[in-house]
Scaffold this active site. Structure first.
Site, PDB file in Angstrom:
ATOM      1  N   GLN A 150      17.874   0.692   6.569  1.00  0.00           N
ATOM      2  CA  GLN A 150      17.171   1.961   6.368  1.00  0.00           C
ATOM      3  C   GLN A 150      16.542   2.432   7.680  1.00  0.00           C
ATOM      4  O   GLN A 150      16.108   3.571   7.782  1.00  0.00           O
ATOM      5  CB  GLN A 150      16.049   1.789   5.320  1.00  0.00           C
ATOM      6  CG  GLN A 150      16.547   1.522   3.919  1.00  0.00           C
ATOM      7  CD  GLN A 150      15.430   1.191   2.945  1.00  0.00           C
ATOM      8  OE1 GLN A 150      15.444   0.136   2.323  1.00  0.00           O
ATOM      9  NE2 GLN A 150      14.447   2.068   2.787  1.00  0.00           N
TER      10      GLN A 150
ATOM     11  N   PHE B 149      16.239   0.332  -1.428  1.00  0.00           N
ATOM     12  CA  PHE B 149      15.043   0.186  -2.260  1.00  0.00           C
ATOM     13  C   PHE B 149      13.859  -0.393  -1.493  1.00  0.00           C
ATOM     14  O   PHE B 149      12.971  -0.987  -2.087  1.00  0.00           O
ATOM     15  CB  PHE B 149      15.349  -0.642  -3.516  1.00  0.00           C
ATOM     16  CG  PHE B 149      16.508  -0.118  -4.310  1.00  0.00           C
ATOM     17  CD1 PHE B 149      16.412   1.114  -4.953  1.00  0.00           C
ATOM     18  CD2 PHE B 149      17.705  -0.812  -4.385  1.00  0.00           C
ATOM     19  CE1 PHE B 149      17.495   1.630  -5.666  1.00  0.00           C
ATOM     20  CE2 PHE B 149      18.792  -0.309  -5.088  1.00  0.00           C
ATOM     21  CZ  PHE B 149      18.685   0.908  -5.737  1.00  0.00           C
TER      22      PHE B 149
ATOM     23  N   GLU C  81      14.201  -1.714   4.795  1.00  0.00           N
ATOM     24  CA  GLU C  81      13.342  -0.931   5.691  1.00  0.00           C
ATOM     25  C   GLU C  81      13.039  -1.773   6.932  1.00  0.00           C
ATOM     26  O   GLU C  81      13.088  -1.294   8.049  1.00  0.00           O
ATOM     27  CB  GLU C  81      12.055  -0.507   4.973  1.00  0.00           C
ATOM     28  CG  GLU C  81      11.138   0.339   5.856  1.00  0.00           C
ATOM     29  CD  GLU C  81       9.917   0.896   5.126  1.00  0.00           C
ATOM     30  OE1 GLU C  81       9.945   1.022   3.888  1.00  0.00           O
ATOM     31  OE2 GLU C  81       8.925   1.216   5.799  1.00  0.00           O
TER      32      GLU C  81
ATOM     33  N   ARG D 242      -1.288   0.905   1.237  1.00  0.00           N
ATOM     34  CA  ARG D 242      -0.906   1.830   0.170  1.00  0.00           C
ATOM     35  C   ARG D 242      -1.461   1.382  -1.182  1.00  0.00           C
ATOM     36  O   ARG D 242      -1.765   2.207  -2.042  1.00  0.00           O
ATOM     37  CB  ARG D 242       0.612   2.057   0.116  1.00  0.00           C
ATOM     38  CG  ARG D 242       0.985   3.305  -0.657  1.00  0.00           C
ATOM     39  CD  ARG D 242       2.467   3.609  -0.598  1.00  0.00           C
ATOM     40  NE  ARG D 242       2.852   4.507   0.460  1.00  0.00           N
ATOM     41  CZ  ARG D 242       2.757   5.838   0.409  1.00  0.00           C
ATOM     42  NH1 ARG D 242       2.270   6.437  -0.657  1.00  0.00           N
ATOM     43  NH2 ARG D 242       3.142   6.573   1.434  1.00  0.00           N
TER      44      ARG D 242
ATOM     45  N   ARG E  31      10.325  -0.006  -3.294  1.00  0.00           N
ATOM     46  CA  ARG E  31      10.032   1.259  -3.991  1.00  0.00           C
ATOM     47  C   ARG E  31       8.614   1.288  -4.596  1.00  0.00           C
ATOM     48  O   ARG E  31       8.332   0.560  -5.547  1.00  0.00           O
ATOM     49  CB  ARG E  31      11.074   1.441  -5.090  1.00  0.00           C
ATOM     50  CG  ARG E  31      11.394   2.882  -5.425  1.00  0.00           C
ATOM     51  CD  ARG E  31      12.598   2.920  -6.338  1.00  0.00           C
ATOM     52  NE  ARG E  31      13.129   4.272  -6.481  1.00  0.00           N
ATOM     53  CZ  ARG E  31      14.267   4.551  -7.105  1.00  0.00           C
ATOM     54  NH1 ARG E  31      14.994   3.593  -7.636  1.00  0.00           N
ATOM     55  NH2 ARG E  31      14.701   5.781  -7.202  1.00  0.00           N
TER      56      ARG E  31
ATOM     57  N   THR F 245       1.928   6.387   5.556  1.00  0.00           N
ATOM     58  CA  THR F 245       0.481   6.301   5.791  1.00  0.00           C
ATOM     59  C   THR F 245       0.199   6.043   7.272  1.00  0.00           C
ATOM     60  O   THR F 245      -0.907   6.276   7.734  1.00  0.00           O
ATOM     61  CB  THR F 245      -0.159   5.217   4.916  1.00  0.00           C
ATOM     62  OG1 THR F 245       0.462   3.969   5.214  1.00  0.00           O
ATOM     63  CG2 THR F 245       0.038   5.532   3.445  1.00  0.00           C
TER      64      THR F 245
ATOM     65  N   ALA G 299       9.358   5.740   2.334  1.00  0.00           N
ATOM     66  CA  ALA G 299       8.165   6.476   1.916  1.00  0.00           C
ATOM     67  C   ALA G 299       8.528   7.764   1.161  1.00  0.00           C
ATOM     68  O   ALA G 299       7.737   8.710   1.127  1.00  0.00           O
ATOM     69  CB  ALA G 299       7.267   6.787   3.124  1.00  0.00           C
TER      70      ALA G 299
ATOM     71  N   GLU H 182      10.314   7.437  -4.856  1.00  0.00           N
ATOM     72  CA  GLU H 182       9.499   6.334  -5.359  1.00  0.00           C
ATOM     73  C   GLU H 182       8.621   6.652  -6.572  1.00  0.00           C
ATOM     74  O   GLU H 182       8.461   5.800  -7.441  1.00  0.00           O
ATOM     75  CB  GLU H 182       8.589   5.811  -4.236  1.00  0.00           C
ATOM     76  CG  GLU H 182       9.350   5.159  -3.106  1.00  0.00           C
ATOM     77  CD  GLU H 182       8.436   4.911  -1.918  1.00  0.00           C
ATOM     78  OE1 GLU H 182       8.126   5.869  -1.190  1.00  0.00           O
ATOM     79  OE2 GLU H 182       8.017   3.768  -1.736  1.00  0.00           O
TER      80      GLU H 182
HETATM   81  N1  MTE Z   1      17.956   5.527  -4.779  1.00  0.00           N
HETATM   82  C1  MTE Z   1      19.087   4.817  -4.627  1.00  0.00           C
HETATM   83  N2  MTE Z   1      20.159   5.159  -5.353  1.00  0.00           N
HETATM   84  N3  MTE Z   1      19.155   3.744  -3.785  1.00  0.00           N
HETATM   85  C2  MTE Z   1      18.063   3.350  -3.046  1.00  0.00           C
HETATM   86  O1  MTE Z   1      18.147   2.388  -2.280  1.00  0.00           O
HETATM   87  N4  MTE Z   1      15.699   3.770  -2.491  1.00  0.00           N
HETATM   88  C3  MTE Z   1      14.445   4.324  -2.972  1.00  0.00           C
HETATM   89  C4  MTE Z   1      14.610   5.794  -3.346  1.00  0.00           C
HETATM   90  N5  MTE Z   1      15.749   5.959  -4.198  1.00  0.00           N
HETATM   91  C5  MTE Z   1      16.844   4.086  -3.183  1.00  0.00           C
HETATM   92  C6  MTE Z   1      16.850   5.205  -4.061  1.00  0.00           C
HETATM   93  C7  MTE Z   1      13.357   4.223  -2.005  1.00  0.00           C
HETATM   94  S1  MTE Z   1      12.506   2.783  -1.888  1.00  0.00           S
HETATM   95  C8  MTE Z   1      12.997   5.284  -1.213  1.00  0.00           C
HETATM   96  S2  MTE Z   1      11.701   5.172  -0.137  1.00  0.00           S
HETATM   97  C9  MTE Z   1      13.722   6.558  -1.250  1.00  0.00           C
HETATM   98  O2  MTE Z   1      14.809   6.531  -2.152  1.00  0.00           O
HETATM   99  C10 MTE Z   1      14.225   6.862   0.148  1.00  0.00           C
HETATM  100  O3  MTE Z   1      14.969   8.000   0.215  1.00  0.00           O
HETATM  101  P1  MTE Z   1      14.333   9.470   0.358  1.00  0.00           P
HETATM  102  O4  MTE Z   1      13.177   9.349   1.287  1.00  0.00           O
HETATM  103  O5  MTE Z   1      15.442  10.257   0.885  1.00  0.00           O
HETATM  104  O6  MTE Z   1      13.898   9.845  -1.020  1.00  0.00           O
HETATM  105  N1  LUZ Z   2       6.891   2.532   4.665  1.00  0.00           N
HETATM  106  C1  LUZ Z   2       5.983   2.662   5.635  1.00  0.00           C
HETATM  107  C2  LUZ Z   2       6.696   3.029   3.450  1.00  0.00           C
HETATM  108  O1  LUZ Z   2       6.195   2.170   6.728  1.00  0.00           O
HETATM  109  N2  LUZ Z   2       4.867   3.368   5.382  1.00  0.00           N
HETATM  110  C3  LUZ Z   2       4.594   3.908   4.177  1.00  0.00           C
HETATM  111  O2  LUZ Z   2       3.559   4.540   3.993  1.00  0.00           O
HETATM  112  C4  LUZ Z   2       5.538   3.727   3.154  1.00  0.00           C
HETATM  113  N3  LUZ Z   2       5.324   4.215   1.933  1.00  0.00           N
HETATM  114  C5  LUZ Z   2       6.224   4.018   0.990  1.00  0.00           C
HETATM  115  C6  LUZ Z   2       7.367   3.315   1.280  1.00  0.00           C
HETATM  116  N4  LUZ Z   2       7.605   2.836   2.495  1.00  0.00           N
HETATM  117 MO1  MOS Z   3      11.136   2.857   0.144  1.00  0.00          MO
HETATM  118  S1  MOS Z   3      10.011   1.236  -0.400  1.00  0.00           S
HETATM  119  O1  MOS Z   3       9.937   3.536   1.137  1.00  0.00           O
HETATM  120  O2  MOS Z   3      12.172   2.152   1.248  1.00  0.00           O
END
Ligand code: MTE
Ligand code: LUZ
Ligand code: MOS
Length: 768
Positions: free
Chosen positions: A191, A222, A226, A304, A336, A434, A503, A706
């Site tokens: 990610q 998910f 990250e 968070r 997530r 954050t 995030a 999330e």
């Molecule tokens: N949806 C799918 N299908 N697969 C994923 O890995 N990750 C989730 C969410 N939805 C995820 C998902 C998480 S943890 C985050 S932070 C967001 O997607 C990230 O994507 P976005 O910032 O574009 O919403």
């Molecule tokens: N990652 C991060 C995150 O580095 N900072 C955040 O605030 C955060 N919030 C949600 C998911 N990932």
């Molecule tokens: Mo989502 S936990 O911010 O990758």
């Protein structure tokens, strides 16, 4: 518009890391992890493994040319263990062989000598020993110590929530090869391409310009990728660099489950005080976060948890203190919700505890305390609008709540072995990293001479549909069909210094940069069109691929406009940068306006518990969700559904378990149960809240990734209410998630289950 990836995914044509065609001479790596959780590394004997068929090299910390360090926030994590071992599965050596099978077979021939040290798996034990990752942090508002005397009711308790395995369908992996001039190209299922680039450069002792990261898509992240994709990419890169051969490292599912971190388990103490009208006057909470062996993202996740410790309620006096406790488990990481769900589970437990003790419905307390327009969160940011209450009311209306309550009461009175339970779960989630600095993004657009478009951003596609949204934004701003837009793989040479896609801000941050770049190109082309058409002062716009002057279509098409612009030596490329305006946070006072906006919503759950077996079914979930003005309702609905089911899994069946010696005993799909089609609510209705959405959301379409995970918390309380409807003994049930069928059964029969109890139930069934 449907997801750009839909047909590729269902036909199996989408390319994931392991599908990248292998270059000639590609080697395969496997990682040798520690068999013990804590100890001093005395000796690694690799002589037998080296002699095995196909084995090319065995690399250890001594082979690292740069820094043996991959810690993201705190430099406390070696890539390969040198002196000490802190968790089972911690990487000690990399076996590189001519095939994956050869590499894996050689692992068994490695012999390691480790002097064992005491193992700690419990966060409170680590806390008692003073073993914290970072100093404790506290968020406070009002004067909680003096507020207790104003309370009519005060309740104290403890809440425990468990870990969660990400179980992305694609395991961690990377593929690296050295190009001309010692330049390294790395493909990684990450990610955070820039985090990988930066860390590979550090480990190899190279400049970041020598490392190119390329990410087409992920089979899910998910949060698990990250930060934790980085060490695997570094291992593949190290091997490729040392051996000057292409090296691929893809984890086996069982290794992934044993070696990588998960959602943080939390153990928490709460104290809640209410007045006679059920207004929460005071709330105090201590969070013990089980961080695992190294920092990883734990400090940010802890933060968070503090941000969301009051969920969507206004509490005038609160104090939350959080401890990140070091244990001998794999470092826990982003998942997530990022600590938000853990904080929200505790306030919901406190409310449920108060409601149970007072003999009222928890919904009465929840409703009486929903945060309203202008009221502050404990960190000082004030709420805009009344979306908490609006979603609450809309969900109740959609669920026909009064009728539903009557039906459930009737069902419970007429059944002997089944009970139904209802619960409300309102949510609130702040959108922005954050860590303010991470709220930046960039996009690069090239128009080709034929009017087609190459679009690059820092966003990583992981199934959440961000590529589709980016294409929509570009096409809308340019006034053209989305079919002309190709979304390129995420690559650090096209878009540099990217924040991880996390995030929930991927679409907002990258979308805003796309919007800026596309609008700049549109304006440049329109200026050219005005000149060409001899209309210097006219309002010009491309609509449906046709140049419009003062609202009237002209004969000039998009394709001709772009072609003519090229021949007139007008630049057809644009790069844009975006940084979320207006956000700030002061860590000394723990106050500020850290979030661009908040997402709200309410879910109402109905479950049926089988009171003989402890099994349960989620009958129905009614959700009123705040999408703003959705950019893509199909994708966003999918996000709500997926997150909800993932949240239900966390709260019910997913149980990460470690033995006292730190060994994971839920590291396979036979011992770790994730939601399947049968776990999905039998009826699930998601209705959008009427709400325009804030300016800082891309096209006023609110972040959706999330927030809906936290609806899943409601299932825990619905099951709990069903159990309570069955029990004659109303002593409290421990607030422990997940509510597995085993836990349900134990709670249904507070005395040890014995034959007499069960016989009694069976007889009741016969007579009724
Ligand atoms: N949806 C799918 N299908 N697969 C994923 O890995 N990750 C989730 C969410 N939805 C995820 C998902 C998480 S943890 C985050 S932070 C967001 O997607 C990230 O994507 P976005 O910032 O574009 O919403
Ligand atoms: N990652 C991060 C995150 O580095 N900072 C955040 O605030 C955060 N919030 C949600 C998911 N990932
Ligand atoms: Mo989502 S936990 O911010 O990758």
């Amino acid at each position: 518009m449907k997801n750009l990836d839909a047909s590729g995914h269902v036909s199996g044509r989408s390319i994931y890391l392991d599908d990248i065609p292998e270059r000639e001479g590609t080697l395969h790596a496997a990682v040798f992890g520690s068999p013990v959780a804590h100890g001093r590394l005395i000796h690694l004997d690799s002589s037998a493994a080296r002699a095995m068929e196909g084995v090319v090299a065995i690399l250890t910390a001594a082979d690292i040319p740069g820094e043996n360090q991959v810690g993201g926030i705190i430099p406390d994590e070696p890539l390969l263990a040198e002196h000490e071992i802190h968790f089972v599965g911690q990487a000690i050596a990399i076996v590189v062989a001519t095939s994956e099978e050869h590499a894996r077979s050689a692992l068994a021939a490695l012999k390691v000598e480790i002097d064992p040290l005491p193992v700690i798996t419990d966060p409170r034990e680590a806390f008692a020993l003073g073993d914290l990752i970072t100093p404790p942090r506290s968020f406070a508002i009002g004067d909680v110590d003096n507020a207790w005397s104003d309370c009519a009711y005060i309740f104290e308790g403890r809440a425990e929530s468990g870990g969660q395995e990400h179980l992305y369908i694609e395991c961690q992996g990377a593929y690296a090869h050295v190009d001309e001039g010692g330049h390294l190209k790395v493909y990684s299922s990450t990610q955070g391409p820039t985090a990988v680039q930066r860390t590979v450069a550090k480990v190899l002792g190279l400049g970041m310009h020598m490392i190119e990261l390329d990410v087409t898509r992920l089979g899910g992240g998910f949060g698990g990728k990250e930060d934790q994709a980085t060490p695997w990419a570094c291992k593949a890169a190290l091997a490729a660099w040392v051996l000057q051969r292409p090296v691929k490292l893809v984890l086996h599912r069982l290794d992934d489950m044993h070696m990588t971190g998960k959602r943080h388990p939390y153990s928490s103490d709460f104290k809640i005080g209410l007045d006679a009208h059920y207004k929460i006057i005071a709330y105090q909470v201590h969070f013990y976060q089980n961080a695992g062996a190294t920092a990883d993202l734990s400090p940010a996740i802890l933060e968070r948890t503090l941000f969301h410790h009051t969920n969507c309620y206004y509490i005038p006096n609160s104090r939350a203190t959080a401890y990140s406790c070091r244990t001998n488990l794999p470092p826990n990481t982003a998942f997530r919700g990022f600590g938000g769900p853990q904080g929200m589970f505790v306030i919901e437990s406190a409310i449920a505890y108060a409601a149970e003790a007072l003999g009222i419905d928890a919904a009465r307390i929840q409703e009486a305390n929903l945060i309203a327009d202008g009221q502050p969160f404990p960190y000082g940011q004030k709420v805009k609008g009344d979306l908490a209450l609006a979603s609450w009311r809309q969900a109740r209306r959609a669920a026909h709540i009064e009728q539903l309550e009557a039906e459930v009461a009737h069902f419970n009175a007429s059944q002997s072995l089944q009970r139904r339970g209802l619960a409300h779960m309102p949510i609130c989630f702040g959108i922005s990293f954050t860590n303010k600095a991470l709220n930046q993004s960039a996009a690069l657009i090239h128009l080709y001479q034929d009017g087609s478009v190459s679009l690059s951003t820092g966003a990583v596609e992981m199934g959440q549909g961000v590529n589709t949204k980016m294409a929509q934004v570009a096409a809308a701003c340019l006034g053209i069909s989305v079919r002309r837009v190709r979304v390129e793989a995420t690559n650090t040479t096209r878009v540099a210094n990217t924040s991880p896609t996390a995030a929930s801000s991927g679409a907002d941050l990258n979308g805003k940069a796309v919007e800026k770049a596309a609008l700049a190109l549109h304006e440049r082309l329109c200026a050219f069109a005005r000149e060409k058409l001899g209309q210097p002062d006219a309002v010009t716009e491309v609509i449906a691929e046709t140049v419009h002057i003062n609202g009237q279509a002209t004969a000039l098409t998009w394709v001709n406009l772009v072609r003519d612009a090229y021949w007139s030596r007008i630049s057809l490329s644009e790069q844009a940068f975006y940084a979320t305006p207006g956000i700030h946070f002061d860590k000394r006072t723990e106050k500020g306006e850290p979030f661009a906006y908040h997402v709200f919503g309410t879910a109402i759950f109905q479950v049926t518990v089988d009171c003989l077996r402890g099994r349960y079914v989620v009958d129905r979930v009614e959700i009123a969700h705040d999408f703003g003005t959705s950019l893509n309702p199909h994708i966003d609905l999918g996000q709500v559904e997926g997150a909800l089911v993932q949240g239900i899994g966390w709260m019910t069946m997913e149980e990460v378990m470690f033995r006292e010696d730190g060994r994971c005993i839920s590291g396979a799909l036979s011992t770790y149960k994730v939601p399947d089609i049968y776990s999905v609510p039998k009826e699930l209705v998601v209705s959008p809240l009427e709400c325009e959405g804030p300016e800082r959301a891309i096209f006023r379409s609110k972040a959706v990734g999330e927030p809906p995970l936290m609806y899943g918390i409601g299932v825990y309380f619905a099951i709990r209410n069903a159990i309570r409807a069955f029990r004659s003994n109303q002593s409290s049930i421990a607030f422990e998630a997940p509510m597995t069928p085993e836990r349900v059964l134990m709670a249904l029969y507070p005395q040890p289950v014995n034959e007499r109890n069960l016989a009694g139930v069976a007889k009741e069934q016969v007579t009724s």
